[in-house]
Design a protein around this motif. Structure first.
Motif, PDB file in Angstrom:
ATOM      1  N   LEU A 152       0.808  -1.231   0.000  1.00  0.00           N
ATOM      2  CA  LEU A 152       0.000   0.000   0.000  1.00  0.00           C
ATOM      3  C   LEU A 152       0.838   1.275   0.000  1.00  0.00           C
ATOM      4  N   SER A 153       2.067   1.170   0.491  1.00  0.00           N
ATOM      5  CA  SER A 153       2.883   2.361   0.633  1.00  0.00           C
ATOM      6  C   SER A 153       3.141   3.029  -0.722  1.00  0.00           C
ATOM      7  N   GLY A 154       2.823   4.300  -0.807  1.00  0.00           N
ATOM      8  CA  GLY A 154       3.031   5.056  -2.049  1.00  0.00           C
ATOM      9  C   GLY A 154       1.977   4.782  -3.118  1.00  0.00           C
ATOM     10  N   SER A 155       0.931   4.045  -2.762  1.00  0.00           N
ATOM     11  CA  SER A 155      -0.052   3.622  -3.772  1.00  0.00           C
ATOM     12  C   SER A 155      -1.205   4.623  -3.942  1.00  0.00           C
ATOM     13  N   THR A 156      -1.981   4.381  -4.983  1.00  0.00           N
ATOM     14  CA  THR A 156      -3.257   5.089  -5.164  1.00  0.00           C
ATOM     15  C   THR A 156      -4.375   4.093  -4.877  1.00  0.00           C
ATOM     16  N   VAL A 178      -0.651   5.419   1.964  1.00  0.00           N
ATOM     17  CA  VAL A 178      -1.340   5.640   0.689  1.00  0.00           C
ATOM     18  C   VAL A 178      -1.058   7.074   0.220  1.00  0.00           C
ATOM     19  N   LYS A 179      -0.652   7.200  -1.048  1.00  0.00           N
ATOM     20  CA  LYS A 179      -0.260   8.527  -1.543  1.00  0.00           C
ATOM     21  C   LYS A 179      -1.482   9.317  -1.993  1.00  0.00           C
ATOM     22  N   LYS A 180      -2.386   8.620  -2.671  1.00  0.00           N
ATOM     23  CA  LYS A 180      -3.545   9.303  -3.238  1.00  0.00           C
ATOM     24  C   LYS A 180      -4.796   8.495  -2.933  1.00  0.00           C
ATOM     25  N   LEU A 181      -5.842   9.156  -2.479  1.00  0.00           N
ATOM     26  CA  LEU A 181      -7.095   8.449  -2.248  1.00  0.00           C
ATOM     27  C   LEU A 181      -8.192   9.020  -3.147  1.00  0.00           C
ATOM     28  N   LEU A 182      -8.612   8.235  -4.109  1.00  0.00           N
ATOM     29  CA  LEU A 182      -9.665   8.662  -5.028  1.00  0.00           C
ATOM     30  C   LEU A 182     -10.973   8.022  -4.588  1.00  0.00           C
ATOM     31  N   TYR A 183     -12.074   8.682  -4.883  1.00  0.00           N
ATOM     32  CA  TYR A 183     -13.355   8.026  -4.645  1.00  0.00           C
ATOM     33  C   TYR A 183     -14.365   8.447  -5.695  1.00  0.00           C
ATOM     34  N   ASP A 210      -4.222   1.652  -7.811  1.00  0.00           N
ATOM     35  CA  ASP A 210      -3.487   0.396  -7.609  1.00  0.00           C
ATOM     36  C   ASP A 210      -4.366  -0.588  -6.831  1.00  0.00           C
ATOM     37  N   PHE A 211      -5.283  -0.024  -6.043  1.00  0.00           N
ATOM     38  CA  PHE A 211      -6.236  -0.827  -5.291  1.00  0.00           C
ATOM     39  C   PHE A 211      -7.621  -0.247  -5.546  1.00  0.00           C
ATOM     40  N   VAL A 212      -8.521  -1.062  -6.037  1.00  0.00           N
ATOM     41  CA  VAL A 212      -9.901  -0.610  -6.233  1.00  0.00           C
ATOM     42  C   VAL A 212     -10.757  -1.325  -5.189  1.00  0.00           C
ATOM     43  N   VAL A 213     -11.414  -0.545  -4.345  1.00  0.00           N
ATOM     44  CA  VAL A 213     -12.212  -1.124  -3.257  1.00  0.00           C
ATOM     45  C   VAL A 213     -13.678  -0.750  -3.470  1.00  0.00           C
ATOM     46  N   VAL A 214     -14.538  -1.758  -3.546  1.00  0.00           N
ATOM     47  CA  VAL A 214     -15.961  -1.498  -3.781  1.00  0.00           C
ATOM     48  C   VAL A 214     -16.714  -1.555  -2.459  1.00  0.00           C
TER      49      VAL A 214
END
Ligand code: NDP
Ligand code: DGY
Length: 328
Positions: A152-156, A178-183, A210-214
């Motif tokens: 997760l480190s440095g991820s979006t 986490v570097k960036k958190l999109l929603y 990098d990680f898509v969470v539903v």
């Protein structure tokens, strides 16, 4: 002369934590019949059990449709579901009949968010595969290229549906670096600033994360949202996690995406159907981790959910304010 007392009848579709049953019996205002099993009530028994009931306490695995409402008849005043999700209920029909609905938001948010983080880490760092290798003797030595995954480190991270649970997931993931958190969702959220969340169109979220969470609700708009087109836009190194409802995902398309290397791996707490048949193709994939819908499964959370659903039911029967009434 003897006057017949009107009995308030309640049907409960499954064995539930004692905390809930205790509240109902102590209230002493209704006669409770319970499908006293850990297994789902057969449809015929549900239709029989609900007949003439004033209150119904149900689970997310009970389809509450016109047939059930008809079987219940005009006495029915309240349906209390032991869940925050309400996609198993025919809301239009329920509304038409003026039946009130109670549900269990908030009290399961932390447990579900914790489980989502656990599933994400287990999937991305290949924990189930590692455990199997240890048991099978596949662990020969420390190998630089063996069982590597994604961090997760440095991820979006992209959260689809920054509601109660989505926000709780974001709060927990941020401290991992986490570097960036999109929603994404229908509306931007004022509390997103707390997690430095950036409201973006779904396509942007899908292609940049990098990680898509539903973690959205299942609605006609979100049904099948994660399909071929969606997975094709994801990075080949991306991790897909779903703890909302199985029907948000097109599982055939997910299987193709996972088996072809279109995406790296997936973790699912929810599937269609539930349980997922043991010969389902997804279960043949090492890069797919499937859990049996245990998001809210901590002892204390389930006890509190049972209490809340019992209190919702009582309030519905008595015509008072419910602790958690679904407004629809
Ligand atoms: P909330 O109502 O707080 O959040 C639901 C989210 O879904 C909102 O942020 C909403 O966004 C979003 N949403 C609705 N329509 C869309 C859409 N078309 N596209 C994208 N997002 C959308 O509910 P909770 O967070 O409490 O629960 C969410 C879901 O999690 C439940 O409905 C249930 O299905 C599931 N769940 C699963 C559990 C498990 O055991 N795995 C445990 C508990 C819940 P907006 O506000 O912008 O409309
Ligand atoms: C819910 O409440 O909707 C979950 O899926 C189970 O707790």
């Amino acid at each position: 002369m003897h006057t017949a007392q009107k009995i308030t009848k309640v049907f409960i579709t499954r064995r539930i934590p004692q905390e809930g049953l205790k509240i109902l019996s102590q209230a002493g205002v209704c006669k409770v019949s319970l499908w006293d099993s850990d297994e789902p009530v057969p449809r015929a028994e549900l239709l029989k059990g609900v007949a003439g009931a004033h209150g119904l306490l149900c689970l997310l695995s009970d389809k509450i449709d016109t047939e059930v409402l008809d079987a219940a008849g005009p006495n029915l005043k309240v349906i209390s579901t032991l869940s925050v999700g309400f996609d198993h209920m025919a809301m239009d029909e329920i509304k038409k009949r003026g039946v009130r609905v109670g549900y269990t938001p908030d009290v399961l948010t932390d447990a579900t968010a914790e489980l989502t983080v656990a599933l994400l880490l287990a999937t991305a760092r290949r924990l189930p595969e590692g455990v199997v290798e240890v048991i099978n003797g596949g662990w020969s030595t420390w190998k630089p290229l063996w069982l590597c995954g994604y961090g997760l480190s440095g991820s979006t991270v992209g959260v689809i549906g920054l509601g109660r649970i989505g926000m709780a997931i974001a709060r927990r993931l941020k401290p991992f670096g986490v570097k960036k958190l999109l929603y994404s969702g229908r509306t931007a959220k004022s509390n997103a600033a707390e997690v430095e969340g950036e409201y973006v169109p779904l396509d942007t979220l899908v292609s940049e994360s990098d990680f898509v969470v539903v973690s959205c609700a299942l609605t006609p708009d979100t049904q099948g949202l994660c399909n071929k087109d969606f997975f094709c836009k994801m990075k080949n190194t991306a991790v897909f996690i779903n703890t909302s409802r199985g029907a948000v995902v097109n599982q055939e398309d997910l299987y193709q995406a996972l088996s072809s290397g279109q995406i790296a791996c997936a973790g699912l707490d929810v599937t269609t159907p539930e349980p997922l048949p043991t010969d389902h193709p997804l279960l043949t994939l090492k890069n797919c981790v499937v859990l049996p819908h245990i998001g809210s499964a901590t002892y204390s959370t389930r006890g509190i959910m049972a209490e809340l659903s019992a209190n919702n039911l009582l309030a519905g029967l008595q015509g008072t304010d419910m602790p958690s009434e679904l407004k629809f």
